[in-house]
Enzyme design. Structure first.
Site, short mmCIF file in Angstrom:
data_model
loop_
_atom_site.label_atom_id
_atom_site.label_comp_id
_atom_site.label_asym_id
_atom_site.label_seq_id
_atom_site.Cartn_x
_atom_site.Cartn_y
_atom_site.Cartn_z
N GLY A 69 70.71 85.43 12.46
CA GLY A 69 72.11 85.28 12.07
C GLY A 69 72.96 86.53 12.17
O GLY A 69 73.95 86.67 11.46
N SER A 70 72.62 87.46 13.08
CA SER A 70 73.43 88.68 13.14
C SER A 70 74.84 88.38 13.69
O SER A 70 75.81 89.03 13.29
CB SER A 70 72.74 89.76 13.97
OG SER A 70 72.70 89.43 15.33
N MET B 255 69.32 76.99 17.56
CA MET B 255 68.34 76.70 18.60
C MET B 255 68.02 75.21 18.75
O MET B 255 66.89 74.86 19.10
CB MET B 255 67.05 77.50 18.33
CG MET B 255 67.26 79.00 18.28
SD MET B 255 68.05 79.65 19.77
CE MET B 255 66.67 79.62 20.90
N HIS C 65 76.28 83.21 24.19
CA HIS C 65 75.07 83.23 25.00
C HIS C 65 74.90 84.63 25.58
O HIS C 65 75.87 85.22 26.06
CB HIS C 65 75.19 82.19 26.13
CG HIS C 65 73.97 82.13 26.98
ND1 HIS C 65 72.80 81.51 26.57
CD2 HIS C 65 73.71 82.62 28.22
CE1 HIS C 65 71.89 81.63 27.52
NE2 HIS C 65 72.42 82.30 28.52
#
Ligand code: GRF
Length: 213
Positions: free
Chosen positions: A11-12, A89, A108
């Protein structure tokens, strides 16, 4: 604009979005962080910033359609305007993507349309390309497809490993994802077929004009 961020682990990017959104003049509010993985490390960060979190575990559902329906229902219950995928994901069904058409964005770690899918850093190095980067785009039903909002380029160095390259790209991810969210929230992202035009793009919005900025 009410925003949900969907994560699956670290979760960065979500953290970068949250930090940007805390600025007083930021035009979007992150009202929930949702994870399909109950152990996602990013959930703790969200909680510590008083952002409501939700877990919808895909393992609790028999099929993708039911899982996506549960996410959709939750988004509606929170009156979400925009969904930001940030290391989420799970593949979303075309029904879900079309239901939320033009209201889902994704980050992405490549310069799309090059290197869609997984293991992108390894594949970028193996390709012999001199540059790669990251992309924030509008989500369409095909994986890693859709109109590009913002990109940043980084060089691929001779002794790069997938890890060193990923770290160089991640710095740029954390810069361009908040920038793209801001453009969306300002409603300056105009979609013309497969191309995005930024309304009234200013020169200081450097990554829009200079991908190496
Ligand atoms: C990022 O590299 C993002 O571009 C990709 O998955 C990774 C997620 O990292 N979609 P984090 O969970 O945001 O730290």
């Amino acid at each position: 604009m009410k925003v949900a961020v969907l994560i699956s682990s670290r979760g960065s990017n979500m953290q970068a979005l949250v930090k940007a959104s805390l600025a007083e003049d930021f035009p979007a509010e992150i009202v929930t962080v949702l994870s399909n993985n109950p152990d996602a490390a990013g959930l703790e960060f969200a909680k510590s910033h008083n952002i409501p979190t939700e877990v919808i575990n895909h393992r609790d559902f028999e099929n993708r359609e039911d899982f996506d329906q549960a996410i959709s229902d939750y988004m509606e219950s929170k009156q979400i305007d925009l969904i930001c995928l940030a290391g989420f994901m799970r593949l979303l069904t075309p029904e879900f993507v079309n239901r939320w058409r033009d209201r889902i964005i994704n980050i992405h770690p490549s310069l799309l349309p090059a290197f869609k899918g997984l293991h992108v850093h390894e594949r970028a190095i193996e390709s012999g390309a001199r540059f790669t980067g990251c992309t924030v785009h509008i989500v369409r039903p095909e994986m890693d497809d859709g109109p590009i909002i913002v990109q940043a380029a980084v060089p691929i160095l001779q002794d790069d490993t997938p890890d060193t390259l990923a770290a160089r790209i991640l710095v740029q991810e954390h810069r361009i994802y908040p920038e793209a969210l801001k453009l969306m929230a300002e409603r300056r992202v105009k979609i013309h077929g497969s191309v995005v035009k930024i309304e009234d793009a200013r020169e200081d919005e450097t990554s829009l004009t200079n991908p190496l900025a």
